[in-house]
Design a protein around this motif. Structure first.
Motif, mmCIF file in Angstrom:
data_model
loop_
_atom_site.group_PDB
_atom_site.id
_atom_site.type_symbol
_atom_site.label_atom_id
_atom_site.label_comp_id
_atom_site.label_asym_id
_atom_site.label_seq_id
_atom_site.Cartn_x
_atom_site.Cartn_y
_atom_site.Cartn_z
ATOM 1 N N PHE A 64 0.819 -1.207 0.000
ATOM 2 C CA PHE A 64 0.000 0.000 0.000
ATOM 3 C C PHE A 64 0.859 1.264 0.000
ATOM 4 N N ASP A 65 2.110 1.123 -0.455
ATOM 5 C CA ASP A 65 2.977 2.291 -0.580
ATOM 6 C C ASP A 65 2.393 3.283 -1.586
ATOM 7 N N PRO A 66 2.656 4.567 -1.414
ATOM 8 C CA PRO A 66 2.114 5.567 -2.346
ATOM 9 C C PRO A 66 2.754 5.491 -3.724
ATOM 10 N N ILE A 67 2.061 6.032 -4.705
ATOM 11 C CA ILE A 67 2.576 6.172 -6.067
ATOM 12 C C ILE A 67 2.530 7.651 -6.430
ATOM 13 N N PHE A 68 3.252 8.023 -7.510
ATOM 14 C CA PHE A 68 3.447 9.438 -7.800
ATOM 15 C C PHE A 68 3.269 9.723 -9.295
ATOM 16 N N ALA A 69 2.919 10.968 -9.575
ATOM 17 C CA ALA A 69 2.885 11.487 -10.947
ATOM 18 C C ALA A 69 3.381 12.922 -10.917
ATOM 19 N N VAL A 70 3.985 13.362 -12.019
ATOM 20 C CA VAL A 70 4.506 14.727 -12.126
ATOM 21 C C VAL A 70 3.918 15.371 -13.368
ATOM 22 N N ARG A 71 3.410 16.590 -13.209
ATOM 23 C CA ARG A 71 2.838 17.326 -14.343
ATOM 24 C C ARG A 71 3.067 18.818 -14.142
ATOM 25 N N ASP A 72 3.684 19.472 -15.109
ATOM 26 C CA ASP A 72 3.836 20.933 -15.133
ATOM 27 C C ASP A 72 4.437 21.505 -13.855
ATOM 28 N N GLY A 73 5.450 20.813 -13.311
ATOM 29 C CA GLY A 73 6.129 21.325 -12.139
ATOM 30 C C GLY A 73 5.455 20.994 -10.819
ATOM 31 N N PHE A 74 4.455 20.112 -10.841
ATOM 32 C CA PHE A 74 3.787 19.704 -9.621
ATOM 33 C C PHE A 74 3.886 18.190 -9.460
ATOM 34 N N LYS A 75 4.054 17.769 -8.216
ATOM 35 C CA LYS A 75 4.108 16.347 -7.884
ATOM 36 C C LYS A 75 2.786 15.946 -7.234
ATOM 37 N N TYR A 76 2.185 14.876 -7.764
ATOM 38 C CA TYR A 76 0.935 14.344 -7.225
ATOM 39 C C TYR A 76 1.245 13.029 -6.518
ATOM 40 N N THR A 77 0.909 12.965 -5.240
ATOM 41 C CA THR A 77 1.170 11.782 -4.422
ATOM 42 C C THR A 77 -0.154 11.105 -4.111
ATOM 43 N N PHE A 78 -0.241 9.801 -4.417
ATOM 44 C CA PHE A 78 -1.468 9.036 -4.203
ATOM 45 C C PHE A 78 -1.211 7.997 -3.107
ATOM 46 N N GLU A 79 -2.003 8.076 -2.039
ATOM 47 C CA GLU A 79 -1.871 7.176 -0.898
ATOM 48 C C GLU A 79 -3.059 6.213 -0.846
ATOM 49 N N PHE A 80 -2.809 5.030 -0.252
ATOM 50 C CA PHE A 80 -3.833 3.990 -0.177
ATOM 51 C C PHE A 80 -3.978 3.513 1.262
ATOM 52 N N ASP A 81 -5.178 3.025 1.574
ATOM 53 C CA ASP A 81 -5.478 2.643 2.948
ATOM 54 C C ASP A 81 -6.618 1.627 2.932
ATOM 55 N N LEU A 82 -6.702 0.842 4.017
ATOM 56 C CA LEU A 82 -7.804 -0.102 4.198
ATOM 57 C C LEU A 82 -8.822 0.488 5.162
ATOM 58 N N LEU A 83 -10.077 0.407 4.786
ATOM 59 C CA LEU A 83 -11.159 1.007 5.562
ATOM 60 C C LEU A 83 -12.135 -0.087 5.991
ATOM 61 N N PRO A 84 -12.407 -0.228 7.294
ATOM 62 C CA PRO A 84 -13.349 -1.261 7.741
ATOM 63 C C PRO A 84 -14.751 -1.058 7.180
ATOM 64 N N GLY A 85 -15.512 -2.140 7.206
ATOM 65 C CA GLY A 85 -16.900 -2.089 6.769
ATOM 66 C C GLY A 85 -17.762 -2.936 7.684
ATOM 67 N N PRO A 86 -19.075 -2.938 7.468
ATOM 68 C CA PRO A 86 -19.980 -3.654 8.362
ATOM 69 C C PRO A 86 -19.882 -5.172 8.214
ATOM 70 N N SER A 87 -20.169 -5.865 9.297
ATOM 71 C CA SER A 87 -20.331 -7.315 9.300
ATOM 72 C C SER A 87 -21.796 -7.610 9.585
ATOM 73 N N ARG A 88 -22.345 -8.581 8.855
ATOM 74 C CA ARG A 88 -23.762 -8.903 8.964
ATOM 75 C C ARG A 88 -23.942 -10.374 9.343
ATOM 76 N N ASP A 89 -24.988 -10.654 10.087
ATOM 77 C CA ASP A 89 -25.275 -12.038 10.450
ATOM 78 C C ASP A 89 -26.123 -12.695 9.365
#
Length: 324
Positions: free
Chosen positions: A216-241
């Motif tokens: 889940f390490d970040p990835i990057f892009a560069v455009r017109d002198g700007f760096k875009y950093t993309f981060e990832f994460d795990l988000l919990p969700g509901p459990s159902r019976d």
């Protein structure tokens, strides 16, 4: 001394002027658009049932045409002893249908977005995994773990426009390796706290997914002198019976998000992320993958040189002023 100060000041002002002109000429994108396409990779999956008698893995469900070739959306494993099947499916989203747009009344971790666009700093869901847990009868009183190891592959496209004509970044065949540690639905000794493995959710016994944190390490892009950093994460969700009632949430544990087991002791996840899902018979558990981005300006080499000259000049001026 005055000449040196003026020279330094001129260099600094020139650098700031160039930087200002560059920013005006090429502004950063504060709103972006994404298209995520993920699935299971049958070609690398491993099923390790030992002597339990369990069978699998069986893959089904076509992925989107833009997903990695050969991937499928659903993966299942079964018990011939009682005919039941457990499975886990993947649903991918884009910035036009992500649950983050309107939020999710069944998942308090997904807030409603204020303006319906994916803006810098906002976490948006890009994938959703749903585990369907069934009672699987096995030979013996234990299960070798991990029960299976499988890869998800994803093609992620980031655009600067809603029409998806201007591609900023493409991250192709991105792999996340997942290990699934199965536990018996009831402890053989009748202990509801499941002493053989961590059970922070308090069921007998919690199943566990394990992934490497670096996946889940970040990835990057560069455009017109700007760096875009993309981060990832795990988000919990509901459990159902078995009646589809929400009875809890999944639990994400890592070195950055520590958890404790059923006895209140810290769970050592090492360099991994562990996701605990409760045992309901049957029941479902949800887990989401989310992404956000940040933008930072990259100083041009010429600007850095001018600013360096200015600072150097100020340093010499200060030194001469002190000596005088």
């Amino acid at each position: 001394m005055k000449t040196m100060i003026k020279t330094a000041g001129a260099a600094s002002l020139l650098a700031l002027a160039v930087a200002g002109n560059s920013a005006v000429a090429a502004p950063a994108f504060s709103t972006l658009y994404f298209d995520q396409n993920a699935g299971w990779d049958p070609s690398t999956a491993q099923f390790l049932p030992g002597g339990t008698g369990l069978t699998g893995l069986v893959f089904s469900g076509a992925t989107d045409a833009e997903a990695p070739a050969g991937t499928q959306t659903n993966m299942a494993w079964s018990s011939p002893l009682n005919g039941n099947t457990s499975s886990i499916s993947i649903t991918s989203f884009d910035s036009g249908d992500s649950p983050s747009i309107a939020g999710d009344p069944d998942n308090p971790f997904i807030p409603t977005d204020a303006n319906g666009t994916w803006d810098a700093g906002e976490w948006w869901v890009i994938d959703r995994l749903i585990q369907e847990n069934q009672t699987l009868s096995v030979n013996g009183s234990s299960i070798p773990n991990p029960l299976w190891i499988a890869d998800t592959l994803a093609n992620l496209f980031i655009y600067t426009d809603a029409a998806e004509t201007d591609l900023l970044l493409s991250d192709l065949n991105s792999k996340v390796t997942i290990e699934f540690w199965e536990t018996l639905n009831s402890d053989p000794d009748g202990d509801p706290l499941c002493p053989a493995s961590p059970a922070p959710l308090g069921t007998a016994c919690d199943d566990v997914y394990r992934v490497a944190a670096f996946d889940f390490d970040p990835i990057f892009a560069v455009r017109d002198g700007f760096k875009y950093t993309f981060e990832f994460d795990l988000l919990p969700g509901p459990s159902r019976d078995e009646d589809d009632n929400i009875v809890g949430v999944t639990l994400v544990c890592s070195a950055l998000s520590p958890c404790v087991d059923q006895n209140g002791d810290a769970i050592d996840t090492g360099e991994e992320i562990w996701v605990f899902t409760p045992e309901f018979n049957p029941g479902t558990s949800e887990l989401n993958i989310r992404m956000r981005f940040a933008v930072s300006e990259i100083p041009e080499p010429s600007i850095l040189g001018l600013m360096g000259l200015g600072m150097l000049g100020l340093g010499f001026a200060a030194r001469r002023r002190k000596q005088s």
